[in-house]
Design a protein around this motif. Structure first.
Motif, mmCIF file in Angstrom:
data_model
loop_
_atom_site.group_PDB
_atom_site.id
_atom_site.type_symbol
_atom_site.label_atom_id
_atom_site.label_comp_id
_atom_site.label_asym_id
_atom_site.label_seq_id
_atom_site.Cartn_x
_atom_site.Cartn_y
_atom_site.Cartn_z
ATOM 1 N N ASN A 241 20.473 21.368 -41.022
ATOM 2 C CA ASN A 241 19.795 20.466 -40.101
ATOM 3 C C ASN A 241 19.661 21.145 -38.739
ATOM 4 O O ASN A 241 20.075 22.290 -38.549
ATOM 5 N N GLY A 242 19.087 20.425 -37.788
ATOM 6 C CA GLY A 242 18.809 21.011 -36.487
ATOM 7 C C GLY A 242 20.049 21.385 -35.710
ATOM 8 O O GLY A 242 20.082 22.422 -35.037
ATOM 9 N N ILE A 243 21.094 20.560 -35.778
ATOM 10 C CA ILE A 243 22.300 20.874 -35.012
ATOM 11 C C ILE A 243 23.001 22.099 -35.601
ATOM 12 O O ILE A 243 23.588 22.901 -34.867
ATOM 13 N N ALA A 244 22.909 22.290 -36.920
ATOM 14 C CA ALA A 244 23.481 23.497 -37.524
ATOM 15 C C ALA A 244 22.741 24.736 -37.027
ATOM 16 O O ALA A 244 23.360 25.771 -36.726
ATOM 17 N N ALA A 245 21.419 24.659 -36.914
ATOM 18 C CA ALA A 245 20.643 25.801 -36.420
ATOM 19 C C ALA A 245 21.000 26.106 -34.969
ATOM 20 O O ALA A 245 21.102 27.276 -34.578
ATOM 21 N N ARG A 246 21.193 25.070 -34.172
ATOM 22 C CA ARG A 246 21.587 25.279 -32.772
ATOM 23 C C ARG A 246 22.982 25.890 -32.676
ATOM 24 O O ARG A 246 23.247 26.765 -31.842
ATOM 25 N N ALA A 247 23.892 25.414 -33.514
ATOM 26 C CA ALA A 247 25.258 25.940 -33.490
ATOM 27 C C ALA A 247 25.297 27.392 -33.954
ATOM 28 O O ALA A 247 26.052 28.208 -33.409
ATOM 29 N N PHE A 327 28.717 20.093 -39.073
ATOM 30 C CA PHE A 327 27.295 20.380 -38.969
ATOM 31 C C PHE A 327 26.736 20.950 -40.274
ATOM 32 O O PHE A 327 25.637 20.628 -40.677
ATOM 33 N N LEU A 328 27.491 21.826 -40.906
ATOM 34 C CA LEU A 328 27.060 22.402 -42.180
ATOM 35 C C LEU A 328 28.288 22.694 -43.020
ATOM 36 O O LEU A 328 29.263 23.270 -42.531
ATOM 37 N N ARG A 329 28.234 22.290 -44.263
ATOM 38 C CA ARG A 329 29.323 22.550 -45.192
ATOM 39 C C ARG A 329 28.744 23.087 -46.496
ATOM 40 O O ARG A 329 27.558 22.944 -46.775
#
Length: 615
Positions: A241-247, A327-329
């Motif tokens: 998702n977007g927050i994973a890409a930002r992180a 954010f991502l798993r």
């Protein structure tokens, strides 16, 4: 690299929790052999390369990687991480080598992207290359296009991720002083007939390529998966998702700003890293600034590890994994006992494979945040486990710890104790047992006990790491309390959020008496040292510390890695009194702070330059 980057993938035909929403599953009427055009004409098969890239994400934390640091030692001396941490690391012997596997996933993603083209022909019912949803009404047409763009964004994220993993492992300095990354494939779908002799791109070029892919992913992905929408709802948890890409962008820029890759300490690189992390935190919104906190009532329950377990299992907006701290798993593993089997004491039917070191235990500050060697500490050498940061009791099992459902086992690591070191019993070499990432109050290995297992997964990107990334970069860019971007948070306040999460009861946390406030205050150098130690603790056994130690080295000298690793000899001296003696167990031995590029890749691609120290 020749022949390895371009290994052909086997398309996924088995649906799992990561498969995209597809319909009209194609059942081959013949022997199952399909050419590429047939594969990409069906939505389920069409998504196969992307889903293969998801499935390749490791579902387990690489706990044993810390055996190559001073955080722990391996009980079994044939352990690959132990051997490589004591001098056996070579270009042809590296347990974290991911050159082939990462390039294989990048090729799969590029092949998927090569087919992700919209057809403008107005005669077609939908412009997407395949039909993702049955066409019944106008919304179905719109959702097919929305699904296309979400998958498009996911592919760019995954390519950024696998390139970042390559860069993390092989980015380094050549013997001529150039700071190099890895060969960049770009959008190409490489074939065996092509010239694959690509040189390594510069480190900066690799960073820019990854950031570009992250930015593309952000453009097309929802910030988080929420609600019941079939394209962007909670059923998509586990996908990018977007927050994973930002992180991910913030992580990559932090590495780029670090001393190993920023030898001139260019402040602009720190500003870029701090801004990327700060922008990501702001995107979450003020109502999600605080880390989810479910403090344990003591070391006797599992609540303190809610981040690793409870958020995976509960439902609803309050504990939704992607809507909070995860954010991502990777895929969730159900009914799992793997970590407990590997790391419980033998007295609890475990194998005690990874043993936390005395170095690691001594790194935990006291309850007020003071290092145990600092003036003003309330640490007691004769009662070393009292008055300590609560993470110690939650993450390390020491002499007197109580483990197991119902606290059925008390750890005894003093001489003569059932858990004290005895090579014939396979007990810990250090007098400590790993508790972090385990569920000792939930999982039992007692024969005949059923249902005592847990769900778990590998958290690839999460809020604690993002906060620590921001705190580190912001301190270097703007100081401990600087906020030129108007975020309404600083390096200090973000670190405070990470520290206070595990305090129990909540009243035990007092920011006004904590070491960061009282002693560090606005001292940038002291904050840097303290932050690095807290990062070591908070991200321990999650695959971070090995890389952090290296990126913090400014001059290519491996001396900072080659440290002594200690255990503790505990002797009972009276009723409830003990002596604690530091015992040298191992010495780390690395010839270079940079990772070696595999010999096979150097042979197949002579243009690839080896990292310094491995020529």
């Amino acid at each position: 690299m020749k022949n390895k980057i371009i290994q052909l993938f086997g398309y996924s035909v088995i649906l799992n929790g990561l498969l995209c929403a597809c319909s009209d599953f194609l059942e081959p009427a013949y022997d199952g052999t399909m050419d590429e055009d047939v594969v990409f004409a069906n939505a389920t098969y069409f998504c196969g390369p992307l889903n293969d890239a998801y499935s390749a994400l490791n579902s387990h934390f690489e706990i044993a990687m810390d055996n190559m640091t001073d955080n722990s030692v391996a009980r079994v001396l044939s352990d690959q991480y132990y051997l490589c941490g004591t001098g056996a690391l070579r270009p042809d012997n590296n347990p974290v080598d991911n050159w082939v596997s990462a390039y294989q996933q990048i090729r799969r993603i590029n092949q998927f992207l090569s087919r992700m083209k919209l057809n403008p022909d107005p005669k077609l019912a939908i412009p997407t290359p395949v039909r993702f949803y049955p066409l019944i009404n106008r919304q179905d047409t719109l959702d097919n296009v929305r699904e296309f763009w979400r998958l498009y964004g996911e592919a760019y994220f995954l390519r950024a991720f696998y390139n970042s993993e390559l860069l993390k492992n092989y980015g380094g300095v050549a013997s001529d002083g150039r700071v190099l990354g890895v060969p960049l494939v770009g959008d190409r779908v490489l074939e065996v007939t092509e010239n694959l002799n690509f040189p390594r791109a510069s480190y900066a070029e690799c960073v820019q390529a990854i950031i570009s892919d992250c930015d593309t992913a952000v453009k097309y992905l929802p910030l988080q998966f929420t609600g019941n929408d079939r394209v962007t709802g909670t059923t998509k948890h586990g996908r990018a998702n977007g927050i994973a890409a930002r992180a991910l962008k913030a992580r990559v820029l932090l590495f780029a700003a670090s001393p190993m890759f920023n030898p001139n300490n260019d402040r602009n690189l720190w500003v870029a890293a701090a801004t990327a992390a700060g922008d990501a935190i702001k995107e979450l919104g003020a109502n999600q600034f605080a880390l989810v906190s479910a403090p344990a009532s003591g070391a006797a329950d599992d609540q303190g590890d809610a981040y690793y377990f409870t958020q995976l299992q509960a439902t609803g907006t309050a504990w939704n994994d992607n809507a909070r701290d995860l954010f991502l798993r990777a895929n969730i593993l159900a009914g799992n006992k793997a970590y407990e089997t590997d790391h419980y004491p033998p007295s609890m039917y475990g194998s005690a494979l990874t043993n936390p070191s005395r170095n690691f235990v001594d790194a935990f500050p006291d309850i007020n945040g003071y290092p145990i060697t600092a003036d003003g500490t309330v640490y007691l050498p004769d009662r070393p486990y009292e008055n300590r940061d609560p993470r110690l009791a939650l993450w390390v099992a020491y002499n007197g710890s109580r483990l197991g459902p119902g606290n059925y086992h008390t750890v005894e690591t003093s001489e003569g104790g059932v858990d004290a070191y005895n090579p014939l019993r396979g007990t810990s070499r250090t007098s400590y047992y790993l508790r972090k990432l385990l569920r000792p109050k939930t999982v039992s290995l007692i024969p005949g006990v059923t249902g005592a297992a847990t769900q778990r997964t590998h958290i690839i990107l999460g809020k604690p790491e993002l906060y620590l990334n921001f705190a580190e970069a912001a301190n270097e860019a703007w100081g401990v309390t600087g906020d030129p971007m108007g975020y309404a948070f600083t390096a200090k306040t973000v670190l405070d959020e990470v520290i206070k999460k595990y305090y129990y009861p909540a009243s035990a946390w007092n920011v006004n008496t904590h070491y960061v406030t009282v002693v560090i205050n606005t001292d940038q150098d002291k904050f840097r040292e303290y932050l690095r130690n807290y990062r070591r603790l908070d991200l321990s056994f999650e695959g971070h510390y090995f890389y952090d130690l290296r990126r913090w080295i400014p001059d290519g000298n491996p001396a900072a890695l080659n440290v002594d690793v200690y255990g503790t000899k505990i002797v009972k001296t009276g009723e409830n009194t003990y002596s604690y003696e530091r015992v040298l167990l191992e010495r780390r031995n690395f010839k270079s702070p940079y990772q070696p590029i595999p010999y096979a890749e150097l042979y197949n691609a002579p243009a690839v330059v080896q990292n310094k120290g491995w020529e």
